[in-house]
Design a protein around this motif. Structure first.
Motif, PDB file in Angstrom:
ATOM      1  N   UNK A  23      38.949  51.361  52.183  1.00  0.00           N
ATOM      2  CA  UNK A  23      38.924  51.720  53.603  1.00  0.00           C
ATOM      3  C   UNK A  23      39.328  53.182  53.821  1.00  0.00           C
ATOM      4  N   UNK A  24      40.326  53.640  53.079  1.00  0.00           N
ATOM      5  CA  UNK A  24      40.840  54.991  53.295  1.00  0.00           C
ATOM      6  C   UNK A  24      40.218  56.040  52.378  1.00  0.00           C
ATOM      7  N   UNK A  47      34.540  47.682  33.052  1.00  0.00           N
ATOM      8  CA  UNK A  47      34.341  47.358  31.644  1.00  0.00           C
ATOM      9  C   UNK A  47      33.923  45.900  31.449  1.00  0.00           C
ATOM     10  N   UNK A  48      34.142  45.076  32.464  1.00  0.00           N
ATOM     11  CA  UNK A  48      33.783  43.658  32.403  1.00  0.00           C
ATOM     12  C   UNK A  48      33.229  43.233  33.755  1.00  0.00           C
ATOM     13  N   UNK A  49      32.398  42.178  33.756  1.00  0.00           N
ATOM     14  CA  UNK A  49      31.929  41.611  35.018  1.00  0.00           C
ATOM     15  C   UNK A  49      33.136  41.247  35.870  1.00  0.00           C
ATOM     16  N   UNK A  50      33.047  41.539  37.154  1.00  0.00           N
ATOM     17  CA  UNK A  50      34.221  41.316  37.991  1.00  0.00           C
ATOM     18  C   UNK A  50      33.812  41.137  39.447  1.00  0.00           C
ATOM     19  N   UNK A  51      34.443  40.171  40.119  1.00  0.00           N
ATOM     20  CA  UNK A  51      34.323  40.083  41.566  1.00  0.00           C
ATOM     21  C   UNK A  51      35.385  40.988  42.170  1.00  0.00           C
ATOM     22  N   UNK A  52      34.956  41.938  42.990  1.00  0.00           N
ATOM     23  CA  UNK A  52      35.887  42.892  43.563  1.00  0.00           C
ATOM     24  C   UNK A  52      35.631  43.038  45.052  1.00  0.00           C
ATOM     25  N   UNK A  53      36.521  43.716  45.741  1.00  0.00           N
ATOM     26  CA  UNK A  53      36.374  43.944  47.173  1.00  0.00           C
ATOM     27  C   UNK A  53      35.906  45.373  47.431  1.00  0.00           C
ATOM     28  N   UNK A  54      34.916  45.499  48.322  1.00  0.00           N
ATOM     29  CA  UNK A  54      34.442  46.793  48.790  1.00  0.00           C
ATOM     30  C   UNK A  54      34.574  46.833  50.307  1.00  0.00           C
ATOM     31  N   UNK A  55      34.455  48.022  50.847  1.00  0.00           N
ATOM     32  CA  UNK A  55      34.668  48.207  52.291  1.00  0.00           C
ATOM     33  C   UNK A  55      33.337  48.297  53.031  1.00  0.00           C
ATOM     34  N   UNK A  56      33.210  47.527  54.114  1.00  0.00           N
ATOM     35  CA  UNK A  56      32.052  47.576  55.000  1.00  0.00           C
ATOM     36  C   UNK A  56      32.428  48.408  56.220  1.00  0.00           C
ATOM     37  N   UNK A  57      31.865  49.617  56.318  1.00  0.00           N
ATOM     38  CA  UNK A  57      32.232  50.534  57.399  1.00  0.00           C
ATOM     39  C   UNK A  57      31.807  50.013  58.761  1.00  0.00           C
ATOM     40  N   UNK A  58      30.689  49.271  58.840  1.00  0.00           N
ATOM     41  CA  UNK A  58      30.195  48.792  60.133  1.00  0.00           C
ATOM     42  C   UNK A  58      31.127  47.746  60.733  1.00  0.00           C
ATOM     43  N   UNK A  59      31.588  46.823  59.914  1.00  0.00           N
ATOM     44  CA  UNK A  59      32.478  45.764  60.418  1.00  0.00           C
ATOM     45  C   UNK A  59      33.950  46.105  60.260  1.00  0.00           C
ATOM     46  N   UNK A  60      34.229  47.198  59.555  1.00  0.00           N
ATOM     47  CA  UNK A  60      35.605  47.611  59.258  1.00  0.00           C
ATOM     48  C   UNK A  60      36.370  46.503  58.545  1.00  0.00           C
ATOM     49  N   UNK A  61      35.679  45.841  57.607  1.00  0.00           N
ATOM     50  CA  UNK A  61      36.293  44.760  56.835  1.00  0.00           C
ATOM     51  C   UNK A  61      35.977  44.935  55.350  1.00  0.00           C
ATOM     52  N   UNK A  62      36.832  44.346  54.542  1.00  0.00           N
ATOM     53  CA  UNK A  62      36.561  44.286  53.115  1.00  0.00           C
ATOM     54  C   UNK A  62      35.732  43.045  52.819  1.00  0.00           C
ATOM     55  N   UNK A  63      34.838  43.133  51.865  1.00  0.00           N
ATOM     56  CA  UNK A  63      34.034  41.976  51.477  1.00  0.00           C
ATOM     57  C   UNK A  63      33.990  41.891  49.952  1.00  0.00           C
ATOM     58  N   UNK A  64      33.751  40.710  49.439  1.00  0.00           N
ATOM     59  CA  UNK A  64      33.733  40.491  48.001  1.00  0.00           C
ATOM     60  C   UNK A  64      32.313  40.594  47.454  1.00  0.00           C
ATOM     61  N   UNK A  65      32.209  41.193  46.271  1.00  0.00           N
ATOM     62  CA  UNK A  65      30.911  41.347  45.628  1.00  0.00           C
ATOM     63  C   UNK A  65      31.124  41.320  44.110  1.00  0.00           C
ATOM     64  N   UNK A  66      30.150  40.795  43.381  1.00  0.00           N
ATOM     65  CA  UNK A  66      30.221  40.764  41.924  1.00  0.00           C
ATOM     66  C   UNK A  66      29.655  42.069  41.366  1.00  0.00           C
ATOM     67  N   UNK A  67      30.443  42.759  40.591  1.00  0.00           N
ATOM     68  CA  UNK A  67      30.018  44.007  39.951  1.00  0.00           C
ATOM     69  C   UNK A  67      29.863  43.745  38.456  1.00  0.00           C
ATOM     70  N   UNK A  68      28.679  44.013  37.901  1.00  0.00           N
ATOM     71  CA  UNK A  68      28.497  43.781  36.458  1.00  0.00           C
ATOM     72  C   UNK A  68      29.194  44.849  35.623  1.00  0.00           C
ATOM     73  N   UNK A  69      29.505  44.486  34.391  1.00  0.00           N
ATOM     74  CA  UNK A  69      30.119  45.460  33.487  1.00  0.00           C
ATOM     75  C   UNK A  69      29.169  46.633  33.258  1.00  0.00           C
TER      76      UNK A  69
END
Length: 272
Positions: free
Chosen positions: A184-185, A194-216
């Motif tokens: 957010x900041x 380095x490994x497949x991981x579900x992580x949180x990213x920031x959605x600027x339109x909704x001003x919320x964090x959302x979860x997404x799977x990022x591949x290694x």
């Protein structure tokens, strides 16, 4: 980088049984009481191991995710009196060198001890890693290190002077560059997975964090930080993450042996 972990500590805890067995095998084949001075024994018997202690570990880089590690261990031996007319013993301490090799991609489960010898205080190798499995080199080696990096990942830059395209460099390393709102900041400029991981990213339109799977093998670059900073800073971030992949993947693998939840390295805008 994640909190540094000690390879020496890991080796001492995980391979203690193997080191003990290797020490017993060495004594069976090489023990000669004539090599030692005894002061209380009339006729020294066969030694018994009372303790095996890891004293020092040297780690050396090998191709891929393999490493060699040479382990100096001290053996506390109890040597009994072989003559049944006497009931006495003496203690001796000897040191051995155990040369081992294993694959971090296999969590060192394939580790073998390929050589056992008496420790002589000498250990020389041109590719050392520190106790966190980070490469060790001095300022005088920087040109050599940079040339080796380019030779393996961007060879055309050595054939004639040219600009190193960061995205092309990442692609040659089989890494994918993605531009996302990481926080957010905007405090995290880049992140290497380095490994497949579900992580949180920031959605600027909704001003919320959302979860997404990022591949290694993914490099995230923060969109907002990229917009606010000059292009050179963005390019430097991508190259910086590529260097993480090249130089720190083994250190990260060690950290993951301690904590399976680790998946990525995040680098702050301020450089942390």
């Amino acid at each position: 980088m994640p909190d540094t972990r000690s390879f020496t500590e890991y080796v001492s805890n995980i391979f203690s049984n193997q080191f003990w067995a290797a020490a017993e095998e060495y004594l069976q084949q090489n023990w000669d009481s004539d090599d030692y001075d005894f002061y209380k024994l009339h006729r020294p018997g066969e030694p018994e191991i009372d303790d095996v202690k890891v004293e020092h570990v040297w780690v050396f880089d090998r191709p891929g995710m393999r490493i060699q590690f040479d382990v100096a261990v001290s053996l506390n031996l109890i040597i009994p009196e072989a003559d049944h007319h006497y009931d006495d013993y003496e203690e001796k301490t000897i040191w051995l060198m155990l040369r081992c090799e294993g694959d971090l991609d296999k969590e060192l489960e394939d580790t073998t001890i390929f050589e056992i010898s008496a420790y002589n205080g000498k250990n020389r190798d041109k590719k050392p890693l520190d106790d966190s499995l980070v490469p060790v080199f001095g300022n005088e080696q920087l040109d050599e290190i940079a040339e080796d990096f380019l030779r393996r990942h961007y060879k055309k830059a050595l054939l004639e002077p040219c600009w190193v395209d960061p995205v092309e460099l990442a692609n040659t390393m089989n890494l994918t560059v993605r531009y996302e709102n990481i926080t957010r900041d905007g405090s995290i400029f880049g992140r290497s997975f380095f490994y497949d991981c579900e992580t949180e990213l920031y959605d600027a339109e909704s001003d919320n964090m959302y979860k997404v799977m990022i591949p290694k093998k993914t490099i995230l670059v923060d969109r907002r930080a990229a917009f606010l900073m000059v292009l050179g800073a963005v390019n430097n971030t991508i190259v910086h993450e590529c260097v993480h992949w090249d130089k720190h993947k083994k250190a990260f693998a060690l950290a993951r042996l301690y904590d399976k939840e680790l998946s990525n390295i995040g680098c702050r805008v301020v450089g942390g």
